[in-house]
Design an enzyme around this catalytic site. Structure first.
Site, mmCIF file in Angstrom:
data_model
loop_
_atom_site.group_PDB
_atom_site.id
_atom_site.type_symbol
_atom_site.label_atom_id
_atom_site.label_comp_id
_atom_site.label_asym_id
_atom_site.label_seq_id
_atom_site.Cartn_x
_atom_site.Cartn_y
_atom_site.Cartn_z
ATOM 1 N N ARG A 180 0.835 -1.216 0.000
ATOM 2 C CA ARG A 180 0.000 0.000 0.000
ATOM 3 C C ARG A 180 0.862 1.255 0.000
ATOM 4 N NH1 ARG A 180 -4.203 -0.698 4.706
ATOM 5 N NH2 ARG A 180 -4.711 1.463 4.141
ATOM 6 N N HIS A 215 -6.200 7.662 12.384
ATOM 7 C CA HIS A 215 -5.828 6.253 12.212
ATOM 8 C C HIS A 215 -4.370 6.088 11.807
ATOM 9 C CE1 HIS A 215 -10.310 5.102 11.527
ATOM 10 N NE2 HIS A 215 -10.013 5.251 12.808
ATOM 11 N N CYS A 259 11.546 1.521 21.342
ATOM 12 C CA CYS A 259 11.842 2.877 21.855
ATOM 13 C C CYS A 259 10.741 3.882 21.510
ATOM 14 C CB CYS A 259 13.195 3.364 21.319
ATOM 15 S SG CYS A 259 13.172 3.725 19.549
ATOM 16 N N GLY A 314 -16.850 11.335 2.056
ATOM 17 C CA GLY A 314 -16.306 10.056 1.576
ATOM 18 C C GLY A 314 -16.043 9.037 2.659
HETATM 19 C C1 BV8 Z 1 -11.571 1.705 18.978
HETATM 20 C C2 BV8 Z 1 -6.149 2.022 9.562
HETATM 21 C C3 BV8 Z 1 -11.751 2.098 21.351
HETATM 22 C C4 BV8 Z 1 -5.515 0.760 9.120
HETATM 23 C C5 BV8 Z 1 -8.492 1.555 10.110
HETATM 24 C C6 BV8 Z 1 -15.344 -5.639 17.983
HETATM 25 C C7 BV8 Z 1 -13.999 -5.893 18.271
HETATM 26 C C8 BV8 Z 1 -13.020 -4.887 18.291
HETATM 27 C C9 BV8 Z 1 -13.391 -3.582 17.997
HETATM 28 C C10 BV8 Z 1 -14.720 -3.344 17.697
HETATM 29 C C11 BV8 Z 1 -15.698 -4.340 17.679
HETATM 30 N N1 BV8 Z 1 -16.895 -3.779 17.352
HETATM 31 C C12 BV8 Z 1 -16.703 -2.452 17.143
HETATM 32 C C13 BV8 Z 1 -15.391 -2.183 17.369
HETATM 33 C C14 BV8 Z 1 -14.743 -0.887 17.252
HETATM 34 C C15 BV8 Z 1 -14.017 -0.880 15.912
HETATM 35 C C16 BV8 Z 1 -15.048 -0.766 14.799
HETATM 36 O O1 BV8 Z 1 -15.671 0.246 14.653
HETATM 37 N N2 BV8 Z 1 -15.200 -1.863 14.025
HETATM 38 C C17 BV8 Z 1 -16.148 -1.856 12.919
HETATM 39 C C18 BV8 Z 1 -15.688 -2.882 11.875
HETATM 40 C C19 BV8 Z 1 -17.544 -2.182 13.469
HETATM 41 N N3 BV8 Z 1 -13.175 0.290 15.964
HETATM 42 C C20 BV8 Z 1 -11.938 0.183 16.444
HETATM 43 O O2 BV8 Z 1 -11.392 -0.855 16.772
HETATM 44 C C21 BV8 Z 1 -11.219 1.513 16.598
HETATM 45 N N4 BV8 Z 1 -10.727 1.629 17.939
HETATM 46 O O3 BV8 Z 1 -12.774 1.596 18.900
HETATM 47 O O4 BV8 Z 1 -10.900 1.900 20.189
HETATM 48 C C22 BV8 Z 1 -11.879 3.552 21.575
HETATM 49 C C23 BV8 Z 1 -13.036 4.215 21.123
HETATM 50 C C24 BV8 Z 1 -13.161 5.572 21.371
HETATM 51 C C25 BV8 Z 1 -12.157 6.278 22.022
HETATM 52 C C26 BV8 Z 1 -11.013 5.596 22.429
HETATM 53 C C27 BV8 Z 1 -10.866 4.252 22.208
HETATM 54 C C28 BV8 Z 1 -10.042 1.609 15.653
HETATM 55 C C29 BV8 Z 1 -10.533 1.550 14.225
HETATM 56 C C30 BV8 Z 1 -9.395 1.910 13.274
HETATM 57 C C31 BV8 Z 1 -9.128 0.761 12.311
HETATM 58 N N5 BV8 Z 1 -8.166 1.193 11.308
HETATM 59 N N6 BV8 Z 1 -7.572 1.983 9.221
HETATM 60 C C32 BV8 Z 1 -5.475 0.650 7.622
HETATM 61 O O5 BV8 Z 1 -5.772 1.626 6.894
HETATM 62 O O6 BV8 Z 1 -5.123 -0.453 7.193
HETATM 63 S S1 BV8 Z 1 -10.146 1.547 9.697
HETATM 64 C C33 BV8 Z 1 -10.509 1.675 8.014
HETATM 65 O O7 BV8 Z 1 -11.939 1.832 7.874
HETATM 66 C C34 BV8 Z 1 -9.979 2.906 7.392
HETATM 67 O O8 BV8 Z 1 -8.904 3.466 8.025
HETATM 68 C C35 BV8 Z 1 -11.100 3.882 7.448
HETATM 69 O O9 BV8 Z 1 -10.741 4.879 8.311
HETATM 70 C C36 BV8 Z 1 -12.183 3.177 8.112
HETATM 71 C C37 BV8 Z 1 -13.535 3.661 7.644
HETATM 72 O O10 BV8 Z 1 -13.615 3.449 6.282
HETATM 73 P P1 BV8 Z 1 -14.035 4.678 5.319
HETATM 74 O O11 BV8 Z 1 -12.931 5.668 5.328
HETATM 75 O O12 BV8 Z 1 -15.384 5.176 5.680
HETATM 76 O O13 BV8 Z 1 -14.013 3.940 3.927
HETATM 77 P P2 BV8 Z 1 -15.135 2.939 3.357
HETATM 78 O O14 BV8 Z 1 -14.496 2.160 2.267
HETATM 79 O O15 BV8 Z 1 -15.808 2.218 4.481
HETATM 80 O O16 BV8 Z 1 -16.219 3.932 2.726
HETATM 81 C C38 BV8 Z 1 -15.853 4.734 1.609
HETATM 82 C C39 BV8 Z 1 -16.975 5.736 1.429
HETATM 83 O O17 BV8 Z 1 -16.599 6.644 0.390
HETATM 84 C C40 BV8 Z 1 -18.293 5.107 1.006
HETATM 85 O O18 BV8 Z 1 -19.353 5.718 1.741
HETATM 86 C C41 BV8 Z 1 -18.397 5.468 -0.495
HETATM 87 O O19 BV8 Z 1 -19.753 5.665 -0.892
HETATM 88 C C42 BV8 Z 1 -17.653 6.762 -0.540
HETATM 89 N N7 BV8 Z 1 -17.000 7.053 -1.824
HETATM 90 C C43 BV8 Z 1 -16.346 6.180 -2.646
HETATM 91 N N8 BV8 Z 1 -15.871 6.860 -3.711
HETATM 92 C C44 BV8 Z 1 -16.188 8.173 -3.539
HETATM 93 C C45 BV8 Z 1 -16.908 8.299 -2.335
HETATM 94 N N9 BV8 Z 1 -17.376 9.481 -1.880
HETATM 95 C C46 BV8 Z 1 -17.121 10.573 -2.632
HETATM 96 N N10 BV8 Z 1 -16.430 10.532 -3.802
HETATM 97 C C47 BV8 Z 1 -15.958 9.355 -4.288
HETATM 98 N N11 BV8 Z 1 -15.276 9.333 -5.450
#
Ligand code: BV8
Length: 230
Positions: free
Chosen positions: A57, A110, A121, A177
């Site tokens: 990536r 993220h 470290c 997005g």
């Molecule tokens: C947390 C980095 C506590 C890595 C990413 C069970 C077990 C463990 C955890 C959980 C669980 N259930 C829920 C959770 C919490 C979990 C979570 O939410 N899981 C989901 C699956 C339910 N979250 C976490 O674990 C987070 N940590 O909760 O810690 C806490 C909470 C609060 C305060 C303190 C502590 C950590 C989550 C971070 C994970 N890391 N990325 C990497 O990149 O490899 S997440 C990954 O998905 C991406 O980084 C991105 O940020 C994230 C969201 O995705 P989107 O950006 O929205 O992208 P997506 O493809 O989904 O959507 C694209 C959109 O764009 C669509 O709507 C589409 O229509 C639109 N689009 C497309 N093309 C266009 C467009 N719009 C306009 N123009 C275009 N051309």
């Protein structure tokens, strides 16, 4: 119009720069299993495989360039601050396209794909192209402790205090997005609504959080964002 503007971007704003989204039909998580690649457990079990995934990536990101939406947000930041407003751009993305376009009031909740972190470290440094299980840390020189400086599922996102503070006092919140499926980012619109902010969603399609928003602008970010900024 001024006040306190918080913008949240997701993978959709980088899609037209050639970087994959996550949940679209051809998205990253449609091709790869996030549980096997984007969790601390996955890294502990298969560090070589996880490094390979992020090295690929990072290589893809090397040729990606920002488009008109990134440029419009950088312009909006300058104009908004010049008019005495507050501005914060929170991105869920780990690419550096907002920086390339000139955004400065920017938080990568993220993490950042072009950075690596030493588990020994805790140094955060610019990632060499290929990080492996035996790459030495540029600071402590210990091999085998480097990981991508990204937030995996189950890990705590970065700068959360700053982000919550901005959301709780914002007058305008704009989500661009993002599918609104990953927490805590997916809950930001609710915090902004409770703060009395006006909520705008810019996306190609409806999302899980659409009902919370006051305004919806449908279209590709490269056209919809500059039009909204103007
Ligand atoms: C947390 C980095 C506590 C890595 C990413 C069970 C077990 C463990 C955890 C959980 C669980 N259930 C829920 C959770 C919490 C979990 C979570 O939410 N899981 C989901 C699956 C339910 N979250 C976490 O674990 C987070 N940590 O909760 O810690 C806490 C909470 C609060 C305060 C303190 C502590 C950590 C989550 C971070 C994970 N890391 N990325 C990497 O990149 O490899 S997440 C990954 O998905 C991406 O980084 C991105 O940020 C994230 C969201 O995705 P989107 O950006 O929205 O992208 P997506 O493809 O989904 O959507 C694209 C959109 O764009 C669509 O709507 C589409 O229509 C639109 N689009 C497309 N093309 C266009 C467009 N719009 C306009 N123009 C275009 N051309």
């Amino acid at each position: 119009m001024t006040g306190s503007l918080v913008i949240l971007t997701g993978a959709g704003i980088s899609a037209e720069s050639g970087l994959g989204t996550f949940r679209d039909t051809d998205g990253l998580w449609a091709k790869f299993d996030w549980q096997a690649l984007a969790t601390p457990e996955a890294f502990a079990a298969e560090p070589f495989k996880v490094h390979e995934f992020y090295n690929a990536r990072r290589a893809n990101l090397a040729t990606a360039r920002p488009h008109a939406a990134h440029a419009a947000l950088a312009r909006l930041e300058r104009d908004w601050l010049a008019r005495g407003g507050d501005f914060l751009l929170v991105t869920q993305n780990v690419d550096d396209l907002h920086e390339q376009a000139g955004s400065q009031r920017l938080v990568h909740m993220h993490g950042e794909l072009k950075k690596m972190r030493c588990e020994a470290c805790h140094t955060v440094a610019t990632a060499s192209d290929e990080i492996g299980t035996d790459t030495p840390c540029p600071r402590c020189r210990q091999p085998g402790f480097l990981r991508p400086h990204v937030v995996w599922f189950g890990e705590i996102p970065l700068e959360m205090d700053l982000i919550f503070q901005a959301l709780e006092s914002c007058t305008h919140f704009v989500a661009i997005g993002t599918s609104g499926t990953v927490y805590p980012a997916a809950g930001f619109s609710e915090i902004a609504r409770r703060a009395g902010a006006h909520l705008t969603e810019i996306n190609l399609a409806e999302t899980d959080t659409s009902p919370v928003f006051d305004s919806h602008i449908t279209g590709p970010a490269s056209a919809a964002v500059p039009a909204w900024v103007e």
